[in-house]
Scaffold this active site. Sequence first.
Site, PDB file in Angstrom:
ATOM      1  N   ARG A  17      43.355  41.088  51.863  1.00 56.52           N
ATOM      2  CA  ARG A  17      44.617  41.494  52.455  1.00 56.52           C
ATOM      3  C   ARG A  17      45.586  40.279  52.273  1.00 56.52           C
ATOM      4  NH1 ARG A  17      41.811  44.915  50.919  1.00 56.52           N
ATOM      5  NH2 ARG A  17      40.860  46.644  52.127  1.00 56.52           N
TER       6      ARG A  17
ATOM      7  N   SER B  82      44.429  51.558  58.258  1.00 53.44           N
ATOM      8  CA  SER B  82      43.942  50.786  59.159  1.00 53.44           C
ATOM      9  C   SER B  82      45.121  49.876  59.889  1.00 53.44           C
ATOM     10  CB  SER B  82      43.036  49.813  58.584  1.00 53.44           C
ATOM     11  OG  SER B  82      41.985  50.303  58.102  1.00 53.44           O
TER      12      SER B  82
ATOM     13  N   GLU C  49      47.258  44.719  59.959  1.00 58.88           N
ATOM     14  CA  GLU C  49      47.427  44.743  58.580  1.00 58.88           C
ATOM     15  C   GLU C  49      48.868  45.335  58.256  1.00 58.88           C
ATOM     16  OE1 GLU C  49      43.870  46.329  56.656  1.00 58.88           O
ATOM     17  OE2 GLU C  49      45.065  47.469  55.185  1.00 58.88           O
TER      18      GLU C  49
HETATM   19  C1  LIG Z   1      46.234  56.868  54.798  1.00 58.53           C
HETATM   20  C2  LIG Z   1      46.309  55.553  54.574  1.00 58.53           C
HETATM   21  C3  LIG Z   1      45.153  54.792  53.980  1.00 58.53           C
HETATM   22  C4  LIG Z   1      45.140  53.593  53.736  1.00 58.53           C
HETATM   23  N1  LIG Z   1      44.026  53.003  53.213  1.00 58.53           N
HETATM   24  C5  LIG Z   1      44.121  51.578  52.604  1.00 58.53           C
HETATM   25  C6  LIG Z   1      43.091  51.255  52.029  1.00 58.53           C
HETATM   26  O1  LIG Z   1      42.018  51.701  52.000  1.00 58.53           O
HETATM   27  N2  LIG Z   1      43.006  49.842  51.444  1.00 58.53           N
HETATM   28  C7  LIG Z   1      44.359  49.019  51.654  1.00 58.53           C
HETATM   29  O2  LIG Z   1      44.225  47.901  51.187  1.00 58.53           O
HETATM   30  N3  LIG Z   1      45.375  49.676  52.257  1.00 58.53           N
HETATM   31  C8  LIG Z   1      45.394  50.972  52.507  1.00 58.53           C
HETATM   32  N4  LIG Z   1      46.346  51.328  53.379  1.00 58.53           N
HETATM   33  C9  LIG Z   1      47.574  50.495  53.409  1.00 58.53           C
HETATM   34  C10 LIG Z   1      48.529  50.910  52.399  1.00 58.53           C
HETATM   35  O3  LIG Z   1      48.563  51.841  51.693  1.00 58.53           O
HETATM   36  C11 LIG Z   1      48.774  49.593  51.554  1.00 58.53           C
HETATM   37  O4  LIG Z   1      49.243  48.549  52.270  1.00 58.53           O
HETATM   38  C12 LIG Z   1      49.847  49.776  50.664  1.00 58.53           C
HETATM   39  O5  LIG Z   1      49.559  48.731  49.394  1.00 58.53           O
HETATM   40  C13 LIG Z   1      51.197  49.729  51.126  1.00 58.53           C
HETATM   41  O6  LIG Z   1      52.078  50.092  49.988  1.00 58.53           O
HETATM   42  P1  LIG Z   1      53.861  50.478  49.961  1.00 58.53           P
HETATM   43  O7  LIG Z   1      54.467  50.662  49.038  1.00 58.53           O
HETATM   44  O8  LIG Z   1      53.772  51.546  51.031  1.00 58.53           O
HETATM   45  O9  LIG Z   1      54.233  49.125  50.847  1.00 58.53           O
HETATM   46  P2  LIG Z   1      55.277  49.086  52.005  1.00 58.53           P
HETATM   47  O10 LIG Z   1      54.665  49.973  53.289  1.00 58.53           O
HETATM   48  O11 LIG Z   1      56.361  49.906  51.875  1.00 58.53           O
HETATM   49  O12 LIG Z   1      55.595  47.612  52.231  1.00 58.53           O
HETATM   50  C14 LIG Z   1      54.321  46.753  52.587  1.00 58.53           C
HETATM   51  C15 LIG Z   1      54.706  45.486  52.511  1.00 58.53           C
HETATM   52  O13 LIG Z   1      54.845  45.167  50.975  1.00 58.53           O
HETATM   53  C16 LIG Z   1      56.019  44.327  50.742  1.00 58.53           C
HETATM   54  N5  LIG Z   1      56.426  44.643  49.391  1.00 58.53           N
HETATM   55  C17 LIG Z   1      56.628  45.981  48.788  1.00 58.53           C
HETATM   56  N6  LIG Z   1      57.099  46.041  47.578  1.00 58.53           N
HETATM   57  C18 LIG Z   1      56.921  44.762  47.349  1.00 58.53           C
HETATM   58  C19 LIG Z   1      57.179  44.298  45.853  1.00 58.53           C
HETATM   59  N7  LIG Z   1      57.650  44.761  44.662  1.00 58.53           N
HETATM   60  N8  LIG Z   1      57.133  42.672  46.071  1.00 58.53           N
HETATM   61  C20 LIG Z   1      56.764  42.018  47.012  1.00 58.53           C
HETATM   62  N9  LIG Z   1      56.551  42.636  48.311  1.00 58.53           N
HETATM   63  C21 LIG Z   1      56.696  44.106  48.325  1.00 58.53           C
HETATM   64  C22 LIG Z   1      57.056  44.935  51.814  1.00 58.53           C
HETATM   65  O14 LIG Z   1      58.038  43.824  52.111  1.00 58.53           O
HETATM   66  C23 LIG Z   1      56.085  45.044  52.979  1.00 58.53           C
HETATM   67  O15 LIG Z   1      55.863  43.592  53.504  1.00 58.53           O
HETATM   68  C24 LIG Z   1      46.491  52.654  53.598  1.00 58.53           C
HETATM   69  C25 LIG Z   1      47.481  53.299  54.197  1.00 58.53           C
HETATM   70  C26 LIG Z   1      47.466  54.658  54.639  1.00 58.53           C
HETATM   71  C27 LIG Z   1      48.827  55.538  55.060  1.00 58.53           C
END
Ligand SMILES: Cc1cc2nc3c(=O)[nH]c(=O)nc-3n(C[C@H](O)[C@H](O)[C@H](O)COP(=O)(O)OP(=O)(O)OC[C@H]3O[C@@H](n4cnc5c(N)ncnc54)[C@H](O)[C@@H]3O)c2cc1C
Length: 328
Positions: A174, A225, A315
Site C-alpha cells: 500500500r 479498510s 490506509e
Molecule cells: C468498498 C471498498 C473496498 C476497498 N477495497 C480495497 C482493496 O481490496 N484493496 C485496496 O488496495 N484498496 C481498497 N479500497 C480502497 C480504495 O478503493 C483504493 O485506495 C483506491 O485506489 C482509491 O482510489 P480513488 O480514485 O477513489 O482515490 P481517492 O480516494 O480519490 O484518493 C486517494 C489518494 O490518491 C491520490 N491520487 C488520486 N489520483 C491521483 C493521481 N492521478 N496521481 C497521484 N495521486 C493521486 C489522492 O491525492 C489521495 O491521496 C476499497 C475502498 C472501498 C470503498
Amino acid sequence: MESYQETERRLSQIPDLSIFREQLLSRYTRFGIGGPADLYVETANEDSFIEALRTARESGQDYVVIGGGTNLIVSDAGFRGIVLRFTANTIRHIETTVEAYAGAELQAVVDYTVERGLKGLETMTGIPGSFGAAVYGNAGAYGHSIMERVAQVRFFDGQAIRVFGNAECEFHYRESIFKRHKDWIIFSTELKMEAAPAAELQRIATGILTIRNEKYPPSMKCAGSIFKNLILSELPENVRSRVPERVVREGKVPSAWFLEEVGAKGMRHGGIRVADYHANLIYNEGGGNAGELKQVIDELKTRVQERFGLRLEEEVQYVGFNGIGPAR
Ligand SMILES: Cc1cc2nc3c(=O)[nH]c(=O)nc-3n(C[C@H](O)[C@H](O)[C@H](O)COP(=O)(O)OP(=O)(O)OC[C@H]3O[C@@H](n4cnc5c(N)ncnc54)[C@H](O)[C@@H]3O)c2cc1C
C-alpha cells in the site's frame, strides 16, 4: 496569497477545465461525507491539468488532487483551497502491454484486460476508485497488488513530465514513491500482462466479485479498510507472540484482529458504525459526519495503543483536516 476569486478568474482562462465554486465534496466521496471546497476543477486534458496545478500553486492556496474519492475522509468544514481531478480515462493495449490513464476506473481496466485474455489484474476486481490512485496506493487484493504489473508510470513532478520504471516507483505494501511526493501527479501507467484464456480470468473475477459484494455492498458508504494491515516480522516480539497463527495471511496480521480484540465490532457513534462482521470496516449509516468518523478512528487507535503498544496507521487519506492529510 491571492483571493480565490482571482484564482477562479485565472483558472477560467484555461481551456477544457470545468470549474465549480463551493462544491460539496460529499458528492465526490464514497463515505458521502465532506463540506465544500472553495474551488473544484477537473479536466481530461493533460496540458490544462498542468496549467491548473501551476495556477493553484502560484495562488498560494492549498490544493489537493483527488481520484474517485473512495479512500478519502473529507472534513465537515470542507477544503479551503482548490480540489483538482484528472479525468482522462483512455485504456488501450498492444499485445500484452496495456496503457491506462489515471482517470479510468480500476474496474474498467480490470474488465478491459479480463475480456481480452490479459492476466494480472483479475484479483483486483471490485476495488473501487480510479486507476491513478490505485497505482499511487499500490492497491491490491487476494494476494496480489498492482505493483506486480506496473512497467512504467508517467507523471508530472511539478516541473515536467517524467517516466519511472517499476523499481523507481518504490512500491511496497500500500505504498509507493508517489505517496511521499504528494505533488507528483500520475497521468498514465503501462502494465505488463500475460496472455491467458479470458474465460478462466472471468471465472476468477466473478468469484471474487461475489465475495466482495457480500462484504462491501456497492451502496455501502465506506472506504473499505480504514487501517493498514501489519507486517508480522515488523511487530515487536511481545506483540508477535500474542498473535494467533491462524490470523496471519501472507506474512501480514490483519489490523481487524487487533481491532476485534479491543471490541471494535458493532461500535456506533452518531451515524458512524463499525461493521459487526468486520472490525476494520467503518461505514456511514446515513447522516454520519467526518467529526464522528474521526472520533471513532481515534478511539480505536487509542484502544489498540493501550492494549498492544501499537500505532495503527490509516490506509485512508484525510482532506481538510488541519495538519494531516494530503493538503499541500
Ligand atoms: C468498498 C471498498 C473496498 C476497498 N477495497 C480495497 C482493496 O481490496 N484493496 C485496496 O488496495 N484498496 C481498497 N479500497 C480502497 C480504495 O478503493 C483504493 O485506495 C483506491 O485506489 C482509491 O482510489 P480513488 O480514485 O477513489 O482515490 P481517492 O480516494 O480519490 O484518493 C486517494 C489518494 O490518491 C491520490 N491520487 C488520486 N489520483 C491521483 C493521481 N492521478 N496521481 C497521484 N495521486 C493521486 C489522492 O491525492 C489521495 O491521496 C476499497 C475502498 C472501498 C470503498
